[in-house]
Design a protein around this motif. Structure first.
Motif, PDB file in Angstrom:
ATOM      1  N   ARG B  62      58.138  -5.261  33.403  1.00  0.00           N
ATOM      2  CA  ARG B  62      58.399  -5.147  32.289  1.00  0.00           C
ATOM      3  C   ARG B  62      57.461  -4.487  31.581  1.00  0.00           C
ATOM      4  O   ARG B  62      57.442  -3.435  30.634  1.00  0.00           O
ATOM      5  N   ILE B  67      54.685   0.629  29.390  1.00  0.00           N
ATOM      6  CA  ILE B  67      53.464   1.314  29.287  1.00  0.00           C
ATOM      7  C   ILE B  67      53.696   2.716  29.875  1.00  0.00           C
ATOM      8  O   ILE B  67      53.329   3.795  29.434  1.00  0.00           O
ATOM      9  N   GLN B  68      54.167   2.722  31.065  1.00  0.00           N
ATOM     10  CA  GLN B  68      54.411   4.093  31.896  1.00  0.00           C
ATOM     11  C   GLN B  68      55.419   5.178  31.098  1.00  0.00           C
ATOM     12  O   GLN B  68      54.997   6.348  31.337  1.00  0.00           O
ATOM     13  N   THR B  69      56.402   4.687  30.725  1.00  0.00           N
ATOM     14  CA  THR B  69      57.350   5.313  30.078  1.00  0.00           C
ATOM     15  C   THR B  69      57.252   5.590  28.423  1.00  0.00           C
ATOM     16  O   THR B  69      57.872   6.344  27.811  1.00  0.00           O
ATOM     17  N   GLY B  70      56.650   4.577  28.026  1.00  0.00           N
ATOM     18  CA  GLY B  70      56.433   4.690  26.371  1.00  0.00           C
ATOM     19  C   GLY B  70      57.551   3.957  25.648  1.00  0.00           C
ATOM     20  O   GLY B  70      57.980   4.136  24.469  1.00  0.00           O
ATOM     21  N   ARG B  71      58.441   3.387  26.475  1.00  0.00           N
ATOM     22  CA  ARG B  71      59.631   2.728  25.777  1.00  0.00           C
ATOM     23  C   ARG B  71      59.721   1.204  26.432  1.00  0.00           C
ATOM     24  O   ARG B  71      59.560   1.151  27.692  1.00  0.00           O
ATOM     25  N   ALA B  72      60.085   0.202  25.505  1.00  0.00           N
ATOM     26  CA  ALA B  72      60.395  -1.269  25.940  1.00  0.00           C
ATOM     27  C   ALA B  72      61.402  -0.884  26.999  1.00  0.00           C
ATOM     28  O   ALA B  72      62.515  -0.276  26.574  1.00  0.00           O
ATOM     29  N   PRO B  73      61.470  -1.448  28.215  1.00  0.00           N
ATOM     30  CA  PRO B  73      62.635  -1.342  29.345  1.00  0.00           C
ATOM     31  C   PRO B  73      63.968  -1.850  28.824  1.00  0.00           C
ATOM     32  O   PRO B  73      64.539  -1.487  29.070  1.00  0.00           O
ATOM     33  N   ILE B  74      63.823  -2.749  27.863  1.00  0.00           N
ATOM     34  CA  ILE B  74      65.099  -3.538  27.712  1.00  0.00           C
ATOM     35  C   ILE B  74      65.711  -3.280  26.395  1.00  0.00           C
ATOM     36  O   ILE B  74      66.706  -2.821  26.199  1.00  0.00           O
ATOM     37  N   THR B  75      64.768  -2.992  25.378  1.00  0.00           N
ATOM     38  CA  THR B  75      65.376  -2.536  24.177  1.00  0.00           C
ATOM     39  C   THR B  75      65.355  -1.133  23.869  1.00  0.00           C
ATOM     40  O   THR B  75      66.082  -0.684  22.959  1.00  0.00           O
ATOM     41  N   GLY B  76      64.527  -0.257  24.629  1.00  0.00           N
ATOM     42  CA  GLY B  76      64.336   0.900  24.452  1.00  0.00           C
ATOM     43  C   GLY B  76      63.448   1.396  23.190  1.00  0.00           C
ATOM     44  O   GLY B  76      63.345   2.690  22.951  1.00  0.00           O
ATOM     45  N   GLN B  77      62.927   0.591  22.624  1.00  0.00           N
ATOM     46  CA  GLN B  77      62.066   0.742  21.629  1.00  0.00           C
ATOM     47  C   GLN B  77      60.793   1.408  21.936  1.00  0.00           C
ATOM     48  O   GLN B  77      60.417   1.305  23.123  1.00  0.00           O
ATOM     49  N   ILE B  78      60.347   2.329  21.082  1.00  0.00           N
ATOM     50  CA  ILE B  78      59.014   2.946  21.593  1.00  0.00           C
ATOM     51  C   ILE B  78      57.637   1.988  21.561  1.00  0.00           C
ATOM     52  O   ILE B  78      57.770   1.147  21.024  1.00  0.00           O
ATOM     53  N   PHE B  79      57.312   2.191  22.901  1.00  0.00           N
ATOM     54  CA  PHE B  79      56.167   1.294  22.957  1.00  0.00           C
ATOM     55  C   PHE B  79      54.825   2.026  22.980  1.00  0.00           C
ATOM     56  O   PHE B  79      54.174   2.502  23.699  1.00  0.00           O
ATOM     57  N   ASP B  80      54.304   2.131  21.526  1.00  0.00           N
ATOM     58  CA  ASP B  80      52.858   2.308  21.334  1.00  0.00           C
ATOM     59  C   ASP B  80      51.994   1.372  20.989  1.00  0.00           C
ATOM     60  O   ASP B  80      52.365   0.301  20.977  1.00  0.00           O
TER      61      ASP B  80
END
Lengths: 513, 121
Positions: B62, B67-80
């Motif tokens: 998770r 980190i690799q996609t820049g999106r939280a895998p479950i919520t789809g929120q931006i992961f910055d």
């Protein structure tokens, strides 16, 4: 006729197939399926809500962060995915023309999936993001129509075993009771983030069996418990409009928002008068109503509404407001904790406070010759959260001027009620919670008793001590042990005895899927 | 001779350009994690925290996917960076997360470091 039957059969088959297909997803209820999140995202142990579940509830079942207007913009030092991202202003929906613009359609679909209000990244990397993938893999027609891909239905069943000394056992009840308590259907979600909806249908609750003891207790009755929709941010304002049948927003917690199995908190659930002729009003009962509610400044929540009673022209009115200090706000945003500073009590402390008032009338259905009972309820609630500890405190006060609906006031028609409850909870493990509750009810009348041998002529008191241990071996399965000690439990019957005591132990299994 | 030197220099340059600053991943599915040997020594203690404490409630996959996609895998929120801090605070406040403020701080710095490394060309 045969065509109609075929159509009906087709619809049923369609629904059943959808339910079967849903089995490939996580075997947990509607919201989990829709948002692909764990139960513990919103619950401590189902059905008790954590603060993110409360935010989800207040936001009309729109997943906070996934498509809310509160989604944060990329930070100054963004992730690779957002490095070259451009932002689409909130609510700035792309124009759709007839010349087939695949890019715009993609954006529209993303908006339909609930991302329209959030900053939209147009860089290559976000194409890998699950949200975008979900949009692409869903049927375009379904997405544009705003219809959930899977039927947003879940089921909850509860099986209880209880034992003990029970002085107010109902017909068919006994001291050791195996009870398939209830089975409910629930549906909930939102349509394109614009309208939230929620339905609870009680399919079965165990009724009393007065016949031969070999007869399995029948269904006590089916009923729509809650059935409402909520228009989010009506006409672009911060106000939500809720219509249908629902629990008016009065206390801080809905009736099932707790780990204990039996009895809602007494300030929400008590009634006044005797079983045969008293008022049936409860603070937590679902009612046909219209409510306006709003989150203001992220931490203040206000609600006001009008309630209609069938067969009565006069409407009831109510209001609620609450404020939250510390913790995640009502939009699910985390508090701004400075990680460079030493650990402080304030980093973990959350205090929620709420107040409510309800004013109304009730009486005999469609009978204007019988006087009505005018009543009010007022209450204060507070919750303190600190690390693994949770403390809930409730206090209520009420007055009914003609509980027995008498034409000429007689003793025990004018009743004042005082209630209080305190519940302390400790999260021993992520899936193990212990709770202890004390609650108290006092109903008094200004009228002088004329016959103290009858309960309806004297003051009544009830005290309850409830200890609960709840364990969730799986997130959608709750096992609980509960012990209740009650004094004066039969306060609504004519044989009220303040010294009577109930001691009841209950083991319960509740599951949802 | 000059040609050989030039060729050698070009090859060296080419190899140097191809060198990847990214923190590498290993494993697949639920076993996916970061390759510890590609993480700078000063972040090793924080990485140890990450792989021992965070996995009590969720897989490393998770974190890696976020980190690799820049999106939280479950919520789809931006992961910055902002999201990393918010998640850190959420985990800090989560009952029974068994993570102190110092633990969270170290993990947040580590994830920011991996984010930065992976954004390098």
């Amino acid at each position: 006729m045969s065509n109609k039957l075929s159509l009906l059969a087709g619809i049923i088959t369609f629904c059943v197939l959808h339910l079967v297909v849903a089995g490939t997803s996580h075997a947990i209820p509607a919201f989990s399926r829709a948002h692909k999140v764990e139960c513990t995202t919103c619950h401590t142990i189902y059905p008790e809500l954590n603060e993110y579940g409360d935010a989800f509830l207040k936001n009309s079942y729109v997943y906070v962060g996934k498509g809310s207007k509160t989604a944060k913009k990329p930070a100054a030092a963004p992730a690779p995915a957002a490095a070259t991202a451009k932002e689409t202003p909130a609510g700035d929906a792309p124009l759709v023309k007839g010349d087939g613009d695949a890019g715009k359609l993609s954006k529209l679909k993303a908006g339909a999936m609930g991302a329209s209000a959030a900053p939209q990244a147009t860089a290559a990397a976000p194409a890998e993001a699950p949200a975008a993938e979900a949009t692409e893999t869903q049927s375009e027609g379904m997405v544009l129509a705003g219809i959930p891909e899977q039927l947003p239905i879940s089921f909850t069943g509860s099986i209880n075993y209880s034992a003990g000394d029970r002085n107010n056992a109902s017909p068919g009840g006994n001291n050791v009771d195996f009870s398939a308590q209830s089975f409910k259907l629930q549906a909930g979600g939102n349509f394109r983030d614009k309208v939230g909806f929620f339905v609870t249908y009680l399919a079965y609750s165990q009724g009393a069996s007065n016949d031969n003891t070999s007869v399995t207790p029948p269904n006590n009755g089916t009923n729509i418990n809650e059935f409402f929709m909520q228009w989010r941010n009506a006409l672009g304002t911060p106000v939500n409009v809720k219509i249908g049948r629902f629990q008016p927003k009065l206390g801080l917690w809905k009736s099932n928002n707790k780990v204990s199995m039996t009895y809602n908190y007494i300030p929400y659930s008590y009634t006044v008068g005797t079983l045969t002729s008293g008022s049936v009003f409860r603070v937590d009962q679902p009612q046909d109503a219209i409510e306006l509610n709003s989150i203001l400044g992220k931490r203040f929540f206000a609600a006001a509404g009008i309630v209609n009673h069938k067969g009565q022209n006069q409407k009831d009115g109510y209001g609620h407001f609450s404020y939250k200090f510390g913790g995640a706000d009502y939009l699910g945003n985390e508090p701004n904790v400075d990680l460079d500073k030493e650990e402080s009590v304030l980093d973990f402390l959350t205090v929620s406070t709420g107040a409510y008032g309800y004013y109304g009338e009730n009486g005999v259905y469609d009978n204007n010759s019988i006087p009505r009972n005018t009543f009010y309820r007022a209450g204060l609630d507070a919750e303190v959260l600190y690390k693994i500890f949770r403390l809930r405190m409730l206090a209520g006060y009420g007055h009914d001027d003609n509980v027995l609906l008498n034409t000429h006031p007689t003793p025990w028609t004018d009743v004042f009620s005082k209630t209080a409850a305190v519940e302390a909870e400790v999260t021993l493990l992520v899936n193990l919670i212990a709770a202890g509750r004390f609650e108290y009810l006092q109903e008094t009348s200004d009228n002088t008793p004329v016959n103290p041998t009858l309960n309806n002529n004297r003051d009544i008191y009830i005290r309850r001590y409830i200890a609960t241990l709840a364990y969730a071996p799986l997130e959608n399965l709750k096992l609980a042990l509960e012990y209740k000690y009650e004094t004066g439990p039969n306060f609504r019957s004519n044989s009220y005895d303040p010294n009577s005591i109930n001691r009841i132990g209950t083991a319960s299994a509740t599951f949802s899927f | 001779m000059k040609r050989i030197l030039l060729l050698t220099a070009l090859i060296t340059l080419a190899v140097a350009t191809a060198a990847d600053a990214r923190v590498k991943t290993k494993g697949r599915g639920a076993a996916m994690t970061y390759d510890a040997t590609t993480i700078a020594p000063q972040y090793q203690p924080a990485f140890e925290l990450l792989i021992t404490k965070c996995v009590k409630c969720h897989t490393m996959e998770r974190t890696v996917v976020a980190i690799q996609t820049g999106r939280a895998p479950i919520t789809g929120q931006i992961f910055d960076r902002q999201a990393i801090k918010a998640y850190g605070i959420k985990m800090l406040r989560k009952p029974n997360s068994d993570m102190s403020k110092q633990d969270i701080r170290e993990v947040v710095i580590l994830l920011n470091y991996i984010l930065d490394e992976n954004s390098k060309k």
